[in-house]
Design an enzyme around this catalytic site. Structure first.
Site, mmCIF file in Angstrom:
data_model
loop_
_atom_site.group_PDB
_atom_site.id
_atom_site.type_symbol
_atom_site.label_atom_id
_atom_site.label_comp_id
_atom_site.label_asym_id
_atom_site.label_seq_id
_atom_site.Cartn_x
_atom_site.Cartn_y
_atom_site.Cartn_z
ATOM 1 N N ARG A 245 1.997 -1.785 -3.990
ATOM 2 C CA ARG A 245 1.095 -2.780 -3.394
ATOM 3 C C ARG A 245 -0.293 -2.746 -4.031
ATOM 4 O O ARG A 245 -0.984 -3.767 -4.076
ATOM 5 C CB ARG A 245 1.013 -2.547 -1.887
ATOM 6 C CG ARG A 245 2.291 -2.963 -1.186
ATOM 7 C CD ARG A 245 2.470 -2.368 0.181
ATOM 8 N NE ARG A 245 3.831 -2.673 0.659
ATOM 9 C CZ ARG A 245 4.458 -2.044 1.625
ATOM 10 N NH1 ARG A 245 3.850 -1.042 2.262
ATOM 11 N NH2 ARG A 245 5.677 -2.381 1.976
ATOM 12 N N TYR A 364 6.487 -10.273 -2.702
ATOM 13 C CA TYR A 364 7.092 -9.029 -3.179
ATOM 14 C C TYR A 364 6.235 -7.797 -2.899
ATOM 15 O O TYR A 364 5.056 -7.905 -2.595
ATOM 16 C CB TYR A 364 7.541 -9.096 -4.632
ATOM 17 C CG TYR A 364 6.580 -9.482 -5.721
ATOM 18 C CD1 TYR A 364 5.208 -9.397 -5.618
ATOM 19 C CD2 TYR A 364 7.112 -9.924 -6.943
ATOM 20 C CE1 TYR A 364 4.380 -9.740 -6.671
ATOM 21 C CE2 TYR A 364 6.287 -10.267 -8.012
ATOM 22 C CZ TYR A 364 4.926 -10.176 -7.866
ATOM 23 O OH TYR A 364 4.108 -10.515 -8.918
ATOM 24 N N GLU A 365 6.891 -6.643 -2.970
ATOM 25 C CA GLU A 365 6.308 -5.358 -2.568
ATOM 26 C C GLU A 365 5.862 -5.370 -1.104
ATOM 27 O O GLU A 365 4.938 -4.660 -0.713
ATOM 28 C CB GLU A 365 5.140 -4.961 -3.481
ATOM 29 C CG GLU A 365 5.521 -3.994 -4.567
ATOM 30 C CD GLU A 365 6.182 -4.692 -5.751
ATOM 31 O OE1 GLU A 365 7.103 -5.499 -5.525
ATOM 32 O OE2 GLU A 365 5.795 -4.427 -6.890
ATOM 33 N N GLY A 366 6.532 -6.198 -0.317
ATOM 34 C CA GLY A 366 6.219 -6.314 1.102
ATOM 35 C C GLY A 366 5.497 -7.621 1.378
ATOM 36 O O GLY A 366 4.451 -7.894 0.794
#
Length: 382
Positions: A245, A364-366
């Site tokens: 992140r 993406y990445e949460g």
């Protein structure tokens, strides 16, 4: 005393990254987006410059830098081209950094060294067709047979998979347990029999990045390729995403700053109603707001990077940085398209591509919703 300024070493590194991005990445960005294909000569040049090994120790072939240096590189590359930025991010944050943190000495020498010294590229296989934010819904399995594990399943949206050499893959080693206890992580060589990488998935943005589905059919890997021990995969994945992140926040900051820079350049030259667009106070005030938000997102990103460098808790800082930076990137790029009017909507101008690229930073990445879950979970609201 808090110092918000970069030291001389980081300033020199930033200038080097910026020069490379302006001279080598930016001229290729439009062509790569149109072709929906990464320029591998560019990737090789970045490897040779050490960009794929920035935060890794020299003893493992890395540049011996820190996370902040890597963040500066991410921003500069992403100002020019977000596809190049995410290629660097997935390799560094998700694959190589995870091996550095959880690998044995033997695994670091075998798997991390070629990733850090620029010999190989890494990717990260977690998301599945039925398991996105709900990682616990994963169905890929790894069954132990003797001194090997046999992996079966499918991963999707695996960035870098089209050309990656090393696959970090997550699979269930005990289906009787919930995923957070029964998932494990494995290091897999691309040339292992049974791996099929599909063509890249057609996408709205980051079109030059390689992003495919990967099918694992009776893929046999040695037990020594297990990373961190059986049942540790969920913890490893969550830790990897925390670090990822920070990289994506830096990417979002770069996209936003790159778009605003292009809009400023255009509006200083474009004349309407007898004066440049930049001379209108409405334009000036909007740009002032946007630059302020970009700087705020950048400082949040630096805070997360420095916390990680100091081995302090950084997961909430990373979530805050990504949440704000991705939101800012989407707002800034939309407004920059508006600043250019009809030309902003034309693919000839880079702000159109940047607006498309910005959207994925909220996913993406949460997702942004997951980031809010992480942040609110730290507030002792219950």
């Amino acid at each position: 005393m808090i110092d918000f300024n970069l030291d001389s070493e980081h300033l020199e590194l930033r200038d080097m990254y910026r020069k490379f991005a302006e001279e080598r990445v930016k001229p290729l960005a439009h062509e790569m987006d149109e072709a929906e294909k990464m320029n591998m000569d560019l990737i090789k040049e970045m490897q040779q410059c050490g960009f794929f090994g920035i935060p890794f120790p020299e003893e493992y072939g890395g540049a011996g830098g820190d996370v902040l240096s890597y963040v500066l590189c991410m921003e500069e590359m992403s100002k020019a081209d977000a596809s190049t930025g995410v290629t660097l991010s997935v390799h560094t944050s998700l694959c190589a950094s995870t091996i550095q943190e959880f690998g044995t000495e033997e695994q670091k020498q075998k798997w991390l060294r070629p990733l850090a010294d620029g010999s190989k590229i890494g990717c990260f296989g977690l998301t599945e067709p039925g398991a996105g934010s709900d990682v616990a819904g994963a169905r890929t399995t790894a069954v132990k047979e003797g001194d090997e594990y046999v992996i079966n399943g499918e991963k999707i949206f695996t960035t870098n998979s089209g050309f990656a050499d090393t696959f970090l893959v997550f699979a269930l080693t005990d289906k009787s347990l919930p995923a957070h206890k029964g998932m494990s992580a494995f290091l897999v060589d691309r040339n292992t029999p049974g791996i099929t990488v599909t063509a890249d998935i057609p996408r709205m943005g980051i079109r030059a990045a390689s992003n495919a589905a990967v099918v694992y059919e009776n893929v046999r890997v040695p037990a020594e390729n297990l990373l961190g021990g059986e049942g540790k995969g969920f913890k490893i994945a969550m830790k990897a995403l925390d670090g990822g992140r920070i990289g994506i926040a830096a990417q979002a900051v770069g996209i936003a700053q790159g778009a605003l820079n292009e809009a400023i350049k255009y509006d200083k030259e474009r004349v309407q109603f007898g004066k440049t667009i930049a001379s209108f106070q409405n334009t000036q005030f909007k740009m002032a707001d946007l630059q302020t938000k970009i700087d705020a997102a950048r400082l949040l990103t630096w805070r997360a990077a420095v916390a990680k460098d100091k081995s302090e808790p950084y997961n909430v800082y990373a979530a805050m940085a990504k949440l704000m930076a991705s939101d800012v990137a989407n707002q800034v790029t939309r407004d920059c398209v508006q600043f250019l009017g009809g030309y902003g909507f034309a693919r000839e101008y880079s702000v159109e591509r940047m607006m498309r690229d910005a959207k994925i930073t909220e996913i993406y990445e949460g997702t942004s919703e997951v980031m809010k879950m992480v942040i609110s979970g730290s507030l002792n609201l219950k």
